[in-house]
Scaffold this motif. Structure first.
Motif, mmCIF file in Angstrom:
data_model
loop_
_atom_site.group_PDB
_atom_site.id
_atom_site.type_symbol
_atom_site.label_atom_id
_atom_site.label_comp_id
_atom_site.label_asym_id
_atom_site.label_seq_id
_atom_site.Cartn_x
_atom_site.Cartn_y
_atom_site.Cartn_z
ATOM 1 N N ALA A 99 -8.642 6.201 -1.594
ATOM 2 C CA ALA A 99 -7.384 5.462 -1.455
ATOM 3 C C ALA A 99 -6.879 5.167 -2.862
ATOM 4 O O ALA A 99 -7.548 4.475 -3.633
ATOM 5 C CB ALA A 99 -7.611 4.165 -0.693
ATOM 6 N N THR A 101 -4.453 3.224 -4.956
ATOM 7 C CA THR A 101 -3.555 2.061 -4.870
ATOM 8 C C THR A 101 -3.213 1.501 -6.247
ATOM 9 O O THR A 101 -2.711 0.384 -6.351
ATOM 10 C CB THR A 101 -4.190 0.934 -4.022
ATOM 11 O OG1 THR A 101 -5.457 0.582 -4.617
ATOM 12 C CG2 THR A 101 -4.416 1.371 -2.587
ATOM 13 N N ASP A 123 -1.951 6.719 -0.571
ATOM 14 C CA ASP A 123 -1.424 6.735 -1.930
ATOM 15 C C ASP A 123 -0.183 5.849 -1.958
ATOM 16 O O ASP A 123 0.814 6.143 -1.299
ATOM 17 C CB ASP A 123 -1.061 8.171 -2.333
ATOM 18 C CG ASP A 123 -0.526 8.248 -3.762
ATOM 19 O OD1 ASP A 123 -0.415 7.183 -4.417
ATOM 20 O OD2 ASP A 123 -0.225 9.362 -4.206
ATOM 21 N N THR A 124 -0.261 4.761 -2.660
ATOM 22 C CA THR A 124 0.849 3.805 -2.680
ATOM 23 C C THR A 124 1.766 4.030 -3.881
ATOM 24 O O THR A 124 2.578 3.164 -4.215
ATOM 25 C CB THR A 124 0.312 2.355 -2.688
ATOM 26 O OG1 THR A 124 -0.593 2.203 -3.802
ATOM 27 C CG2 THR A 124 -0.421 2.032 -1.399
ATOM 28 N N HIS A 129 2.999 1.275 -6.461
ATOM 29 C CA HIS A 129 1.793 0.514 -6.112
ATOM 30 C C HIS A 129 2.049 -0.989 -5.920
ATOM 31 O O HIS A 129 1.270 -1.816 -6.391
ATOM 32 C CB HIS A 129 0.707 0.725 -7.180
ATOM 33 C CG HIS A 129 0.333 2.159 -7.379
ATOM 34 N ND1 HIS A 129 -0.183 2.944 -6.362
ATOM 35 C CD2 HIS A 129 0.414 2.972 -8.465
ATOM 36 C CE1 HIS A 129 -0.416 4.163 -6.826
ATOM 37 N NE2 HIS A 129 -0.046 4.214 -8.095
ATOM 38 N N ILE A 132 -0.547 -2.689 -0.438
ATOM 39 C CA ILE A 132 -1.857 -2.182 -0.009
ATOM 40 C C ILE A 132 -1.680 -1.541 1.368
ATOM 41 O O ILE A 132 -1.024 -2.131 2.231
ATOM 42 C CB ILE A 132 -2.872 -3.361 0.078
ATOM 43 C CG1 ILE A 132 -3.119 -3.968 -1.316
ATOM 44 C CG2 ILE A 132 -4.172 -2.945 0.743
ATOM 45 C CD1 ILE A 132 -3.822 -3.066 -2.302
ATOM 46 N N PRO A 133 -2.234 -0.352 1.582
ATOM 47 C CA PRO A 133 -2.078 0.276 2.906
ATOM 48 C C PRO A 133 -2.824 -0.530 3.964
ATOM 49 O O PRO A 133 -3.815 -1.189 3.656
ATOM 50 C CB PRO A 133 -2.723 1.652 2.718
ATOM 51 C CG PRO A 133 -3.666 1.490 1.580
ATOM 52 C CD PRO A 133 -3.083 0.434 0.679
ATOM 53 N N TYR A 149 -12.371 2.994 -2.735
ATOM 54 C CA TYR A 149 -11.152 2.208 -3.010
ATOM 55 C C TYR A 149 -11.406 1.174 -4.093
ATOM 56 O O TYR A 149 -12.551 0.914 -4.478
ATOM 57 C CB TYR A 149 -10.604 1.568 -1.730
ATOM 58 C CG TYR A 149 -11.339 0.329 -1.236
ATOM 59 C CD1 TYR A 149 -12.629 0.401 -0.702
ATOM 60 C CD2 TYR A 149 -10.723 -0.922 -1.284
ATOM 61 C CE1 TYR A 149 -13.271 -0.729 -0.228
ATOM 62 C CE2 TYR A 149 -11.365 -2.067 -0.810
ATOM 63 C CZ TYR A 149 -12.634 -1.962 -0.286
ATOM 64 O OH TYR A 149 -13.275 -3.088 0.178
ATOM 65 N N ASN A 153 -6.154 -4.423 -7.776
ATOM 66 C CA ASN A 153 -5.477 -3.558 -8.729
ATOM 67 C C ASN A 153 -4.943 -4.383 -9.902
ATOM 68 O O ASN A 153 -3.856 -4.966 -9.831
ATOM 69 C CB ASN A 153 -4.383 -2.766 -8.012
ATOM 70 C CG ASN A 153 -4.997 -1.892 -6.932
ATOM 71 O OD1 ASN A 153 -5.662 -0.900 -7.231
ATOM 72 N ND2 ASN A 153 -4.842 -2.290 -5.676
ATOM 73 N N THR A 158 -2.052 -6.156 -6.997
ATOM 74 C CA THR A 158 -2.247 -6.147 -5.545
ATOM 75 C C THR A 158 -3.744 -6.188 -5.245
ATOM 76 O O THR A 158 -4.563 -5.815 -6.091
ATOM 77 C CB THR A 158 -1.650 -4.886 -4.892
ATOM 78 O OG1 THR A 158 -2.299 -3.734 -5.445
ATOM 79 C CG2 THR A 158 -0.142 -4.798 -5.123
ATOM 80 N N TRP A 160 -6.668 -5.831 -1.821
ATOM 81 C CA TRP A 160 -6.962 -5.617 -0.387
ATOM 82 C C TRP A 160 -7.354 -6.957 0.220
ATOM 83 O O TRP A 160 -8.255 -7.628 -0.310
ATOM 84 C CB TRP A 160 -8.086 -4.603 -0.205
ATOM 85 C CG TRP A 160 -7.747 -3.211 -0.652
ATOM 86 C CD1 TRP A 160 -7.447 -2.831 -1.936
ATOM 87 C CD2 TRP A 160 -7.672 -2.026 0.157
ATOM 88 N NE1 TRP A 160 -7.182 -1.472 -1.970
ATOM 89 C CE2 TRP A 160 -7.327 -0.947 -0.694
ATOM 90 C CE3 TRP A 160 -7.873 -1.769 1.512
ATOM 91 C CZ2 TRP A 160 -7.165 0.360 -0.239
ATOM 92 C CZ3 TRP A 160 -7.726 -0.463 1.972
ATOM 93 C CH2 TRP A 160 -7.365 0.588 1.102
ATOM 94 N N SER A 294 0.088 -8.417 0.155
ATOM 95 C CA SER A 294 -0.714 -7.512 -0.674
ATOM 96 C C SER A 294 -1.005 -8.127 -2.039
ATOM 97 O O SER A 294 -1.530 -7.455 -2.916
ATOM 98 C CB SER A 294 0.040 -6.191 -0.891
ATOM 99 O OG SER A 294 0.247 -5.531 0.339
#
Ligand SMILES: *Cc1c(COP(=O)(O)O)cnc(C)c1O
Length: 361
Positions: A99, A101, A123-124, A129, A132-133, A149, A153, A158, A160, A294
């Motif tokens: 992932a 991010t 892929d954000t 970015h 978060i997915p 992952y 970030n 961001t 998770w 996020s």
């Protein structure tokens, strides 16, 4: 000295608790009657072996690490793990899911492609970015050797807010910038790793927490120093470990323990980030980079409408004792890194400064 300290919002290396620095200072020339500094000791000496063991034990206790996991104290930074993870884990099926991010997961993804067939689980990058997915947006391959992952970030701000569900596929997580900021269920992961210089210790130490059964399947050309099994067999002492950083980590873990452990860190984290996000959300001139839902509890990314005003903010903040607020060039604007060692009072005062800046501009 200590009253001249600034509020340091650097992303890493970053602030350490003042009491930890003072204790290290008091022991710097003569560690507990040994007549020498920890920096000058043999890594095989009794004094250092005790530090090493106690630090491992403290981390195990604080993070509630199950017995079938090993704690490794390595070097080559978090970035070293970008190679070490695929070298050791991809051999199972030759495939892995990543992932992407942010910056560091993107680098890890590119590195892993040298060693196997790597799929993008998410892929954000489509919106720089800023999010978060969600779980249902992850493209998962049940045959992947692992799912990779990055929990927080650091550059984009961001984080998770859930642990991805991947069935039997082990999770590998880069927790460099949010480890020790809240309780985590280690048993849900295959590997957790972190460069120490954000939330743990000075730069030079990388902590790896690995489920024992994942080691021992490295690719044939795996460099000696990149082999988890070697480091497990030698208890991270195949060669000289980063002794001073390990000692400093021990002091930081004492401090975390004295401050109610990871539950205590979580409370402080929520206080700091809640205050800062509220202030920025209520503002007329600032906007946040990360989407609601996020947002990181560790790195808060924000900006005004103009680069000139951003620069003015960073400059005036520094003059007022709030340093290293300039954002990373990939996002621009500002970034306030509010790791464990940032006192709540530092964020309170930054919020006051933000409101005053807004009134004046
Ligand atoms: C800082 C950081 C890295 C890189 O760490 P190094 O120790 O400099 O290699 C990797 N991942 C994350 C999430 C980071 O914050």
């Amino acid at each position: 000295m200590s009253d001249q300290r600034v509020y340091n919002f650097a992303a890493g290396p970053s602030a350490l608790p003042l009491s930890v620095l003072e204790r290290a200072g008091s022991e710097i020339t003569n560690y507990r009657g040994s007549g020498m500094s920890v920096m000058e000791m043999s890594h095989r000496s009794k004094a250092f072996m005790d530090i090493f063991q106690e630090t491992q034990d403290k981390l195990r206790r604080l993070m509630n690490i199950p017995d079938n996991y090993r704690v490794l104290f390595l070097q080559t930074g978090a970035s070293g793990q970008f190679s070490m993870v695929p070298l050791n884990l991809i051999g199972k099926t030759g495939k892995a899911d990543y992932a992407v991010t942010g910056n560091f997961s993107s680098l890890a993804y590119k590195e892993a492609k040298k060693y196997g067939q790597i799929s993008l689980a998410a892929d954000t990058g489509d919106r720089n970015h800023c999010y978060i997915p969600r779980q249902d947006g992850l493209k998962l391959d049940p045959d992947a050797s692992y799912f990779y992952y990055c929990a927080n970030n650091t550059i984009y701000g961001t984080e998770w807010d859930y642990v991805p569900e991947t069935g039997e596929v082990p999770l590998v997580c880069d927790m460099s910038s949010d480890i020790l900021s809240m309780p985590v269920d280690v048993s849900r992961y295959g590997i957790i790793y972190a460069g120490a210089q954000k939330n743990m210790a000075p730069a030079g130490l990388t902590v790896v927490i690995i489920r024992e059964d994942l080691a021992g399947r490295e690719l044939p050309n795996t460099p000696l120093m990149m082999n988890y099994q070697t480091m497990i067999d030698k208890d991270s002492m195949y060669n000289t470990p980063p002794c001073w950083c390990i000692y400093m980590l021990g002091l930081v873990l004492d401090w975390v323990e004295e401050n109610s452990g990871l539950a205590g860190m979580k409370k402080l984290r929520d206080l700091r980030s809640g205050m800062l996000y509220d202030t920025l959300e209520g503002s007329r001139i600032f906007r946040l980079h990360a989407e609601k839902g996020s947002r990181s509890g560790m790195n808060v990314t924000f900006r005004t409408e103009s680069d000139e005003l951003d620069a003015k903010f960073v400059q005036e903040a520094a003059a007022a004792g709030f340093v290293s607020l300039k954002g990373h060039r990939k996002v621009g604007g500002m970034r306030a890194s509010i790791y464990n060692a940032m006192p709540v009072e530092g964020v309170e005062k930054l919020c006051e400064f933000i409101r005053a800046f807004e009134r004046a501009n």
